[in-house]
Design an enzyme around this catalytic site. Structure first.
Site, PDB file in Angstrom:
ATOM      1  N   SER A 130       0.815  -1.209   0.000  1.00 47.43           N
ATOM      2  CA  SER A 130       0.000   0.000   0.000  1.00 47.43           C
ATOM      3  C   SER A 130       0.851   1.263   0.000  1.00 47.43           C
ATOM      4  O   SER A 130       0.368   2.335  -0.323  1.00 47.43           O
ATOM      5  CB  SER A 130      -0.950   0.005   1.203  1.00 47.43           C
TER       6      SER A 130
ATOM      7  N   LYS B 245       0.808   4.387   6.854  1.00 44.80           N
ATOM      8  CA  LYS B 245       0.198   5.263   5.850  1.00 44.80           C
ATOM      9  C   LYS B 245       0.774   6.676   6.000  1.00 44.80           C
ATOM     10  O   LYS B 245       1.441   6.976   6.994  1.00 44.80           O
ATOM     11  CB  LYS B 245      -1.332   5.345   6.073  1.00 44.80           C
TER      12      LYS B 245
END
Lengths: 412, 195
Positions: free
Chosen positions: B115, B152
């Site tokens: 990701s 993230k």
């Protein structure tokens, strides 16, 4: 006036587990001893379920299951690493620090002119953000009072983790002491408490209000020191260098009950090596070696027995090529077959600095020379240390060694 | 002439021990030391003395230092040519010092999934995470959402917090009210090993 702080990690083992498994936050956790024998640490939530310290795991297994309490085997590499991080941060707050245990540290704040309460709030915050470990701080004019203050900081959330006992009025202080049993005072062991109870000193307040002469007769100079500490006269100094050990014990509950002599011998030879390593690390030597084995006292099926034997030596020895075979030989002499042994250990006592004042008739053995000089000497084991490893402990619920092993890093 | 003025008593020039001839070869001072530290100070002085005798440059190690990198001793060898690098002696390069700002607050974490490919984080890379740093908007963070870890990029804008993936195949995570977000640490570097 002297001023000390005791910084104590809250439910340290459980907190370490939570840092790397945040979903355990607010869940009840217990941590088991080596070999998953009994409970050695509990989160507050687990305490609330009435789980007791030291309780054998098998006895509370069902309860733990019913209440879906998380069970962890002890992960000492992780706890040790987290502890040293916490201790290093604490050391930035004072030049004088005593690491009292894996999760407690005294620091000396005498002569510090700032607002100590907010200074310690900063410490608490820093430890929490840097490591994830929550701590409480107790402040007091003696180590004993700092310890008491920490106790209060832990119980009452309104103090936000930092409490200064010297700010308490005499009346409130006495009320606090009244709520504590004398055995809860730091430094009062079970024996001392028994002696005090016999003359009707039951609460900490009774102790505080007793005559110092009585305390001295009952508990000697150590008791007198505690008494004076309680009144704010600092008698116990910060010990920056840990005093040399007086004995070294290496003992274990076995992974399964052992009925075969060879299995027991393997266990004790390996434990003997561990004890020798610990002793050598502190440059000590021993003149007295004890070996003990016992059967499971909880077992309903087999008879109980506990065997032990101590061997004395004329000169201090630190050489494993003497000590490991000695342990084997001692075991051979005392061993009785027909029992299921479940625990055993080796104790080295009468420790002296290893100056190797050799007696005239011994020389450094060739094997020990080989150990210390050959590059792979430390890989050599005695045959007695090899075997089926049946004794090795269980650690069925162990978490990864997140901070000390490249293969077990936290995966995200 | 004037030499005769000092015939009776008083200091005689040139008498006594020579200045700086003592064991430390410099001025000494009297000082009070807490008795718990006496041994430590004594052993440090012993070390210092023995090194003075050996005529090497002295580096006193920090007490309890886990490791001490000693610089190469300046050579005082009479024979042979002096090393031309002697005057340019510098520290060795230490990756730990370069990459780690807060030692006690730094943890290594293994990355899973893709990701964050756009930020150069590949599956299996090692992330260096500093828990002491403030999670400012734009930094890559290790976050805990409802008890689960994720890595993230943090975005804060007008009170709205978003955790952005750096891979079009992954959706951003909008932090809704009522869900719990904890910033566990800030990612400072990524180690991507080829071999």
């Amino acid at each position: 006036m002297a001023k000390f702080a005791l910084v104590d990690c809250n439910n340290f083992y459980a907190s370490c587990e939570r840092v790397f498994e945040p979903k355990l936050e607010h869940k009840a956790i217990v941590v088991l001893s080596n070999n998953d024998g009994c409970i050695i640490a509990r989160s507050n939530e687990a305490k609330a379920f009435g789980i007791k310290m030291g309780e054998p795991y098998f006895k509370v297994k069902e309860l733990l299951n019913d209440k879906s309490i998380v069970v962890k085997s002890s992960n000492y590499p992780l706890y040790g690493d987290m502890s040293s991080r916490v201790m290093k941060i604490i050391s930035q707050y004072s030049p004088v620090q005593e690491v009292y245990s894996i999760d407690e540290s005294f620091i000396d704040l005498s002569g510090f002119s700032m607002n100590l309460n907010s200074y310690m709030q900063t410490l608490k915050q820093q430890v929490k953000t840097w490591t994830g470990i929550p701590v409480c701080v107790g402040l007091g004019s003696t180590k004993l009072r700092a310890k008491l203050a920490n106790h209060i900081a832990k119980i009452y959330p309104r103090f936000d983790g930092v409490f200064d006992i010297d700010k308490l009025s005499e009346h409130r202080f006495e009320k606090l002491l009244h709520s504590l049993e004398v055995k809860e005072l730091w430094g009062i062991g079970k024996k001392s408490a028994d002696r005090l109870n016999r003359v009707n000193i039951n609460t900490a307040l009774d102790f505080y209000q007793a005559d110092i002469g009585i305390i001295e007769t009952l508990l000697g100079v150590n008791g007198k020191r505690l008494y004076r500490e309680l009144y704010g006269h600092s008698c116990l100094q910060i010990e920056q260098i840990s005093p040399p050990r007086r004995q070294i014990v290496s003992s274990r509950s076995f992974g399964s009950e052992l009925s075969d002599y060879q299995d027991v011998n393997q266990a004790l030879s390996t434990l003997a090596r561990q004890a020798v390593i610990k002793m050598k690390r502190q440059s000590l030597a021993t003149t007295s070696v004890s070996v003990f084995i016992q059967t499971n006292p909880f077992s309903r099926y087999s008879s109980c027995i506990s065997l032990s034997k101590t061997i004395g030596m004329s000169v201090p020895v630190s050489d494993e090529s003497i000590l490991i075979p000695l342990v084997s030989k001692t075991l051979e002499k005392m061993y009785e077959s027909g029992y299921q042994f479940y625990k055993g250990g080796v104790m080295l006592s009468n420790l002296t600095p290893d100056k190797s004042q050799q007696d005239l008739f011994t020389q450094e053995s060739k094997t020990s020379k080989f150990y210390s000089q050959h590059p792979y000497g430390n890989l050599i084991q005695y045959a007695s240390e090899l075997g089926n490893n049946k004794w090795r402990s269980k650690a069925d619920f162990i978490s990864d060694r997140y901070t000390t092993n490249w293969n077990e890093l936290l995966s995200i | 002439m004037t030499l005769k003025t000092q015939q009776h008593g008083g200091a005689r020039t040139g008498a006594g021990r020579k200045v700086n001839s003592g064991k430390f070869k410099e001025d000494t001072k009297v000082m009070r030391i807490p008795s718990s530290l006496v041994d430590r100070v004594k052993s440090t002085l012993e070390l210092y003395k023995s090194q003075l005798k050996a005529d090497v440059r002295v580096q006193i190690p920090a007490y309890d230092a886990s490791s001490v990198l000693l610089p190469i001793f300046t050579s005082r060898v009479q024979a042979g040519f002096p090393s031309p690098a002697d005057d340019h002696l510098e520290d060795t390069l230490d990756l730990n010092k370069h990459l780690i700002q807060h030692q006690e607050a730094t943890f290594f974490v293994r990355a899973q999934g893709d990701s964050m490919l756009g930020a150069g984080i590949h599956q299996g890379d090692i992330l260096i995470v500093d828990k002491a740093l403030v999670a400012k908007s734009g930094r890559i963070v290790i976050a805990v959402i409802d008890g689960e870890f994720t890595v993230k990029r943090l975005h804060k804008y007008k009170g709205v917090i978003t955790l952005k993936a750096e891979n079009p195949e992954f959706k951003d995570i909008l932090i809704k009210e009522g869900s719990e977000l904890i910033i566990w640490g800030v990612v400072t570097s990524v180690i991507h090993q080829y071999l």
